[in-house]
Design an enzyme around this catalytic site. Structure first.
Site, PDB file in Angstrom:
ATOM      1  CD  GLU A 106      -3.032  -0.838  -0.207  1.00  8.56           C
ATOM      2  OE1 GLU A 106      -2.832   0.141  -0.816  1.00  8.56           O
ATOM      3  OE2 GLU A 106      -4.153  -1.595   0.539  1.00  8.56           O
ATOM      4  CG  ASP A 141      -5.984  -7.615  -7.026  1.00 10.77           C
ATOM      5  OD1 ASP A 141      -4.582  -7.389  -6.796  1.00 10.77           O
ATOM      6  OD2 ASP A 141      -6.768  -6.606  -6.870  1.00 10.77           O
ATOM      7  CD  GLU A 194     -14.891  -4.469  -0.778  1.00 18.68           C
ATOM      8  OE1 GLU A 194     -14.802  -4.572  -1.697  1.00 18.68           O
ATOM      9  OE2 GLU A 194     -14.090  -5.014   0.309  1.00 18.68           O
ATOM     10  CD  GLU A 220     -10.831  -1.765  -7.245  1.00 23.01           C
ATOM     11  OE1 GLU A 220     -11.939  -1.448  -6.979  1.00 23.01           O
ATOM     12  OE2 GLU A 220      -9.674  -2.545  -7.040  1.00 23.01           O
TER      13      GLU A 220
END
Ligand code: DMJ
Length: 792
Positions: free
Chosen positions: A144, A289, A383, A401
């Protein structure tokens, strides 16, 4: 092997060309072969209005953050104040994202440039240089911090220099942001000191890996370790210090070696020291991902075709095993024909966007259409949602996304359908997430309840992609086609390839030539998005024919409520007997008859497996019907992936006690002393399941029950699930989940009893066995008591 800068320059130009040509081919293929026009065109006027609405949304959120939260990392939109690490009550591991380094502002800098707000950009850059520092004794997530902070600083640096050149402004700027990103990069480097070269998941900004809390660190996710290269390569190329890029390439190489050699798939969690897989689920969503994204984009940005070859290998595997029509369902990397989950997560919505970039448009259109229907069904994409599109986890933190994919699909096709989809997404945010102080995440899409949380990606990605979708190239100060968007939507220029490459490597022998995997134009059979979407229009309601010719329906996929499935089953010669229709089914052909037999075989196996698995995994919270009774009742509960499984005759017994505060997301509990040795109850929400479990363990609870926060939910009406963790295995107490209705029963008994309620947490199957044995004993005693004396 290093290359000369002129070679790199040529490669950079070549790549930019390849990339642009690929995009053009996609657009040309799509547009030239079909004359059908998309239905609802959007006027330029409406598009411009939506662009301005997206701009207003940005300022509504940005001003709320700057006026009420800065220099905090995030805005808490409901309490209208800043979220500070170590000050604001902790949400557990989720807070590893925060480093008290003004994350939202750093993450947002380049959006200000895209909006053309150079004055605010100038001001914001000055604030960052003045206020942001990294020397804090705080453990942060390497992934992150890299994508949001390093990426944010780098793209802001690149754009500041761009503005100096092209907009005659910011002449005071002397590369301070680049220096800051270099410093932050150094602070992340200790995480890379592992025997595999795969970085640890977390690092202490001041102490590196010397923080005692990190002593046991060993597990990370594939995406966490594989989403470093774009930023670190840019960092090396811009600073001239090769160390960052060297470390990131090494991590990518190590990950590549861990793929399953048979399936070419990756798992989601691994051990950074041994390289062993901890979780072998393989999909394209959470945990994996952006690893795929960075393989492809590393090729685009750096021109190293080994990354394209790797991407293509994985891509083909994903399309072979994970992709199921428009759906993407996790499988096990070592048993790719076995589905490992019955739900999809919202993070996978980035996949169609990546497919567009790689030139595979048709499945991108299909998956996007499926996601759009999920969104329309539940207002937002939850989610996680099940294969029959029911909610598995109802949270929605305003993720980007789906909008990101919508943007790329629009750029590739020019189809106004995607503008309409974007409009719907924008209006939904306005209607359901806008609050007076920013935009608030949705705690549960079923209730629409808000959460006191506005993640930095709302500004850096969600609203940025909306703004880009409704902008024409001439509305923008920069030509976005000359940039790669990182996974956090930061802009890195393709020209970075011209800045020399210190670490260009030989392709490994097992990496095929990229041409082996090049896909051809997706529209060879007259593809047009509308044509691809149309058959999927009622995909979720199941009212359109959708059994693919030639593809066998497997028992695993069979749904009795699906008319197409019933038809397919009938064609295979299987009669579904219902009242009034007892005619014998007859296979249409010998081949279909064979398929029918196979289907029935699978059905039997599946039923056997499911009943065994479901019962074996189901947990129970059992209690005696009253204080002195020998009769026990068991309430259904779900297991977790992160706590020890209670098997056989194992159980944990204790008095039940409610956590104070009930959500159990703080550092400690008000009733910590009292909770020792008890079965603690915490409510779902505000922080992860596993952080509640860690807190329960810390205060000495014997077990934890997490009760649902959605009124009316019940295991009778919805599937039970296993709570996910974060890949670590430090929780040693049993943790189970109860839906609201089941917990309501427990809670009613707790209130009725004068004494604390004593419960057993155990396996449901064991409880049933125990009950059965008891009943048999009682029957025996009873029959003995009833027998006439002479028989004794
Ligand atoms: C962002 O931080 C990035 O897009 C990341 O790759 C995935 N998660 C969030 C948004 O959902």
């Amino acid at each position: 092997m290093s290359t000369t800068s002129s070679e790199s320059f040529v490669r950079g130009q070549r790549l930019m060309l390849i990339f642009l040509v690929a995009m053009c081919i996609v657009v040309a293929c799509v547009l030239s072969t079909e004359t059908t026009m998309p239905t609802q065109n959007m006027s330029n006027k409406e598009r411009a209005e939506l662009r301005e609405e997206a701009r207003d949304m940005f300022y509504h959120a940005y001003n709320a953050y700057m006026q009420n939260a800065y220099p905090a990392d995030e805005l808490m939109p409901l309490s209208c104040k800043g979220r500070y690490r170590g000050v604001t009550p902790s949400r557990g591991d989720m807070d590893d994202i925060l480093g008290n380094f003004s994350m939202t502002l750093v993450d947002t800098l380049d959006t200000l440039v895209l909006l053309g707000d150079f004055t605010e950009f100038d001001h914001a850059v000055k604030l960052v240089i003045r206020d942001v520092q990294f020397d804090s004794d705080i453990i942060v997530s390497v992934f992150e911090t890299n994508i949001r902070m390093v990426g944010g600083l780098l793209s802001a640096h690149i754009l500041a220099e761009y503005l100096q050149k092209h907009a005659d402004t910011m002449h005071w700027y002397k590369g301070e942001l680049l220096e800051m990103s270099r410093e932050l990069g150094y602070r992340l480097l200790p995480a890379f000191n592992t025997s595999t070269g795969i970085p640890h998941a977390r690092v202490n900004l001041r102490l590196g890996m010397k923080d005692p809390m990190l002593k046991k660190s060993r597990e990370t996710c594939t995406a966490c370790a594989g989403t470093i290269l774009l930023e670190f390569a840019a960092l090396s190329r811009l600073t001239g210090d090769p160390i960052f890029e060297v470390r990131a390439h090494a991590a990518m190489d190590a990950l590549w070696k861990l793929r399953h050699r048979g399936s070419d798939l990756m798992g989601t969690v691994l051990n950074v020291h041994s390289g062993d897989w901890v979780r072998r689920d393989s999909g394209v969503g959470a945990g994996i991902d952006s690893y795929y994204e960075y393989l492809f984009k590393s090729y685009v940005l750096l021109g190293d075709d080994k990354y394209l070859a790797r991407f293509n290998r994985h891509y083909n595997a994903v399309m072979k095993y994970v992709s199921e029509g428009p759906m993407l369902l996790d499988v096990l990397m070592h048993r790719p024909h076995a589905k490992s989950k019955n739900f999809m997560d919202s993070l996978l919505a980035f996949w169609p966007g990546l497919q567009v970039l790689s030139g595979d448009l048709k499945p991108a259109v299909q998956t996007h259409e499926m996601l759009y229907q999920v969104m329309q069904m539940h207002t937002f994409i939850p989610e996680a949602f099940t294969v029959d599109f029911q909610i598995h986890w109802g949270q929605h933190p305003l993720r980007p996304e789906f909008i990101e994919s919508t943007y790329f699909l629009y750029r590739a096709t020019g189809d106004h359908h995607y503008l309409q989809v974007g409009k719907k997404a924008l209006k939904t945010l306005q209607q359901h997430a806008k609050v007076s102080c920013g935009y608030a995440a949705v705690n549960d899409v079923r209730t629409g309840k808000h959460e006191d949380r506005m993640d930095s990606f709302v500004l850096s990605e969600t609203i940025k992609y909306l703004f880009l979708l409704f902008s024409d190239p001439q509305d923008l100060i920069i030509n976005v086609d000359e940039f790669v968007f990182t996974t956090e939507a930061h802009l890195l220029p393709l020209s970075i390839a011209q800045l020399g490459n210190a670490t260009f490597s030989f392709r490994q022998t097992d990496e095929h030539n990229v041409l082996d995997f090049m896909r051809t134009c997706p529209s060879s059979n007259r593809l047009f998005p509308e044509k691809v979407r149309k058959p999927l229009r009622n995909f979720i309601t199941g009212s359109c024919p959708r059994t693919t010719a030639g593809k066998r329906l497997s028992a695993l996929d069979f749904q009795a409520s699906n008319a197409d499935h019933l038809r397919a089953v009938y064609d295979m010669g299987i009669t579904m007997v219902s009242v009034g229709d007892r005619s014998q089914g007859k296979a249409k052909s010998h081949e279909e008859g064979e398929m029918g037999l196979q289907f029935m075989q699978e059905m039997l196996e599946l039923t056997k497996m499911q009943s065994i698995n479901q019962l074996a995994q189901l947990q129970a919270v059992a209690y005696a019907t009253d204080e002195n009774s020998q009769d026990w009742i068991a309430l259904m509960a779900g297991p977790s992936h992160f706590s020890p499984e209670l098997t056989g005759d194992q159980f944990v017994e204790g008095d039940v006690i409610l956590a104070k505060p009930l959500r159990a997301c703080d550092e400690s509990l008000e009733n910590a002393e009292e909770a020792k040795g008890k079965v603690l109850v915490a409510e779902r929400g505000d922080c992860t399941f596993v952080s509640k479990a860690r807190l329960a363990q810390k205060v000495g609870a014997a077990a934890l029950i997490v009760c649902d926060n959605v009124p009316g939910s019940s295991g009778e009406t919805q599937p039970m699930f296993a709570m996910s963790g974060d890949g670590k295995d430090d929780v040693l107490i049993p943790v189970v989940f109860m839906y609201s209705m089941e917990f309501g029963k427990l809670s009613a008994v707790m209130q009725r009893r004068k004494q604390p309620l004593r419960v057993r947490v155990m396996q449901m199957v064991e409880f049933k066995r125990w009950q059965l044995a008891k009943e048999q004993r009682q029957n025996q005693t009873a029959s003995v008591a009833q027998k006439p004396e002479k028989e004794l």
